[in-house]
Design a protein around this motif. Structure first.
Motif, PDB file in Angstrom:
ATOM      1  N   UNK A 109      37.533  27.010 -21.994  1.00  0.00           N
ATOM      2  CA  UNK A 109      38.131  28.311 -22.282  1.00  0.00           C
ATOM      3  C   UNK A 109      39.317  28.163 -23.230  1.00  0.00           C
ATOM      4  N   UNK A 110      40.094  27.097 -23.066  1.00  0.00           N
ATOM      5  CA  UNK A 110      41.230  26.852 -23.959  1.00  0.00           C
ATOM      6  C   UNK A 110      40.747  26.636 -25.395  1.00  0.00           C
ATOM      7  N   UNK A 111      39.686  25.859 -25.559  1.00  0.00           N
ATOM      8  CA  UNK A 111      39.135  25.603 -26.894  1.00  0.00           C
ATOM      9  C   UNK A 111      38.712  26.922 -27.545  1.00  0.00           C
ATOM     10  N   UNK A 112      37.955  27.731 -26.816  1.00  0.00           N
ATOM     11  CA  UNK A 112      37.473  28.999 -27.369  1.00  0.00           C
ATOM     12  C   UNK A 112      38.629  29.945 -27.709  1.00  0.00           C
ATOM     13  N   UNK A 113      39.598  30.058 -26.808  1.00  0.00           N
ATOM     14  CA  UNK A 113      40.698  31.010 -27.000  1.00  0.00           C
ATOM     15  C   UNK A 113      41.746  30.513 -27.985  1.00  0.00           C
ATOM     16  N   UNK A 114      42.185  29.276 -27.822  1.00  0.00           N
ATOM     17  CA  UNK A 114      43.315  28.775 -28.610  1.00  0.00           C
ATOM     18  C   UNK A 114      42.870  28.140 -29.926  1.00  0.00           C
ATOM     19  N   UNK A 139      36.310  32.865 -10.858  1.00  0.00           N
ATOM     20  CA  UNK A 139      37.104  32.349 -11.971  1.00  0.00           C
ATOM     21  C   UNK A 139      37.250  33.359 -13.098  1.00  0.00           C
ATOM     22  N   UNK A 140      36.979  34.629 -12.799  1.00  0.00           N
ATOM     23  CA  UNK A 140      37.242  35.699 -13.754  1.00  0.00           C
ATOM     24  C   UNK A 140      36.061  36.163 -14.587  1.00  0.00           C
ATOM     25  N   UNK A 141      34.882  35.622 -14.365  1.00  0.00           N
ATOM     26  CA  UNK A 141      33.699  36.059 -15.108  1.00  0.00           C
ATOM     27  C   UNK A 141      33.131  37.298 -14.455  1.00  0.00           C
ATOM     28  N   UNK A 142      32.516  38.134 -15.280  1.00  0.00           N
ATOM     29  CA  UNK A 142      31.897  39.340 -14.742  1.00  0.00           C
ATOM     30  C   UNK A 142      30.414  39.333 -15.052  1.00  0.00           C
ATOM     31  N   UNK A 143      29.674  39.885 -14.144  1.00  0.00           N
ATOM     32  CA  UNK A 143      28.223  40.030 -14.320  1.00  0.00           C
ATOM     33  C   UNK A 143      28.004  41.212 -15.256  1.00  0.00           C
ATOM     34  N   UNK A 144      27.287  40.993 -16.348  1.00  0.00           N
ATOM     35  CA  UNK A 144      27.091  42.038 -17.348  1.00  0.00           C
ATOM     36  C   UNK A 144      25.896  42.925 -17.056  1.00  0.00           C
ATOM     37  N   UNK A 168      20.954  35.239 -16.187  1.00  0.00           N
ATOM     38  CA  UNK A 168      21.880  36.369 -16.135  1.00  0.00           C
ATOM     39  C   UNK A 168      23.046  36.030 -17.053  1.00  0.00           C
ATOM     40  N   UNK A 169      23.526  37.002 -17.808  1.00  0.00           N
ATOM     41  CA  UNK A 169      24.636  36.804 -18.740  1.00  0.00           C
ATOM     42  C   UNK A 169      25.938  37.148 -18.024  1.00  0.00           C
ATOM     43  N   UNK A 170      26.898  36.202 -18.083  1.00  0.00           N
ATOM     44  CA  UNK A 170      28.235  36.405 -17.536  1.00  0.00           C
ATOM     45  C   UNK A 170      29.231  36.350 -18.690  1.00  0.00           C
ATOM     46  N   UNK A 171      30.339  37.080 -18.575  1.00  0.00           N
ATOM     47  CA  UNK A 171      31.367  37.095 -19.620  1.00  0.00           C
ATOM     48  C   UNK A 171      32.752  37.092 -19.000  1.00  0.00           C
ATOM     49  N   UNK A 172      33.710  36.572 -19.789  1.00  0.00           N
ATOM     50  CA  UNK A 172      35.116  36.589 -19.389  1.00  0.00           C
ATOM     51  C   UNK A 172      35.958  36.891 -20.617  1.00  0.00           C
ATOM     52  N   UNK A 173      36.884  37.822 -20.475  1.00  0.00           N
ATOM     53  CA  UNK A 173      37.824  38.142 -21.548  1.00  0.00           C
ATOM     54  C   UNK A 173      38.855  37.010 -21.624  1.00  0.00           C
ATOM     55  N   UNK A 174      39.047  36.450 -22.803  1.00  0.00           N
ATOM     56  CA  UNK A 174      39.984  35.344 -22.975  1.00  0.00           C
ATOM     57  C   UNK A 174      41.336  35.797 -23.537  1.00  0.00           C
ATOM     58  N   UNK A 175      41.505  37.075 -23.780  1.00  0.00           N
ATOM     59  CA  UNK A 175      42.773  37.562 -24.335  1.00  0.00           C
ATOM     60  C   UNK A 175      43.802  37.773 -23.266  1.00  0.00           C
TER      61      UNK A 175
END
Length: 175
Positions: A109-114, A139-144, A168-175
């Motif tokens: 997540x750090x690599x993707x965000x930072x 860990x903050x992911x949501x089921x889409x 199933x696709x999961x997503x997490x906002x990194x902002x």
């Protein structure tokens, strides 16, 4: 004992990566941990050709977690469709539940965000793996609600033991 360190995989790491990922997901060795897919899939979990392509392509890293020079875990993080993509997540079966997986996920997540300034991390998980989906949700992911077909005819990623597998696709906002 040293702390866990992270580095990007190189071509020479491919044989060890195949062994690690296979041990975490396939066969009897995988049953030591809780991430086994041995009852869902047989055959390969990853093949060297896919790893080499992931290592070579831009904005794609296979992150290795090591301690005292030993490979403990890994994950693939890449940019896809203006978001981070997280996959090929593996921790040695006897170390699952130790917190190492949380550290690897945080590094991806750090690599993707930072490093890449991406707003979102996305992943696909076999929808029957409810305990794993629940782990990601904590860990903050949501089921889409989105699903994708499982590549049931591509032996590079396994041979299904049942005919109802899908992602199933999961997503997490990194902002």
């Amino acid at each position: 004992m040293q702390e866990t360190t992270f580095r990007d995989a190189i071509q020479a790491d491919v044989p060890a990566l195949v062994g690690l990922v296979t041990s975490a997901y396939r066969g009897e060795a995988s049953r030591v941990g809780w991430t086994t897919e041995a009852d869902l899939l047989d055959g390969n979990r990853i093949v060297p050709e896919v790893l080499l392509a992931d290592i070579a392509r831009p904005r794609s890293r296979i992150v290795l977690a090591e301690r005292d020079g030993a490979l403990l875990g890994c994950a693939h993080v890449a940019e896809e469709d203006d978001a981070g993509y997280f996959g090929m997540f593996a921790v040695r079966p006897e170390l699952q539940g130790s917190g190492l997986g949380r550290s690897i996920l945080a590094e991806a997540e750090r690599i993707a965000a930072m490093d890449w300034q991406l707003p979102l991390m996305r992943m696909t998980v076999i929808d029957l793996r409810t305990e794993l989906i629940d782990w990601y949700v904590r860990r903050g992911y949501r089921r889409t609600g989105q699903t994708k077909p499982f590549p049931a005819t591509d032996p590079r990623f396994g041979l299904p033991l049942r005919d109802d597998l899908r992602f199933e696709v999961l997503e997490k906002d990194l902002r």
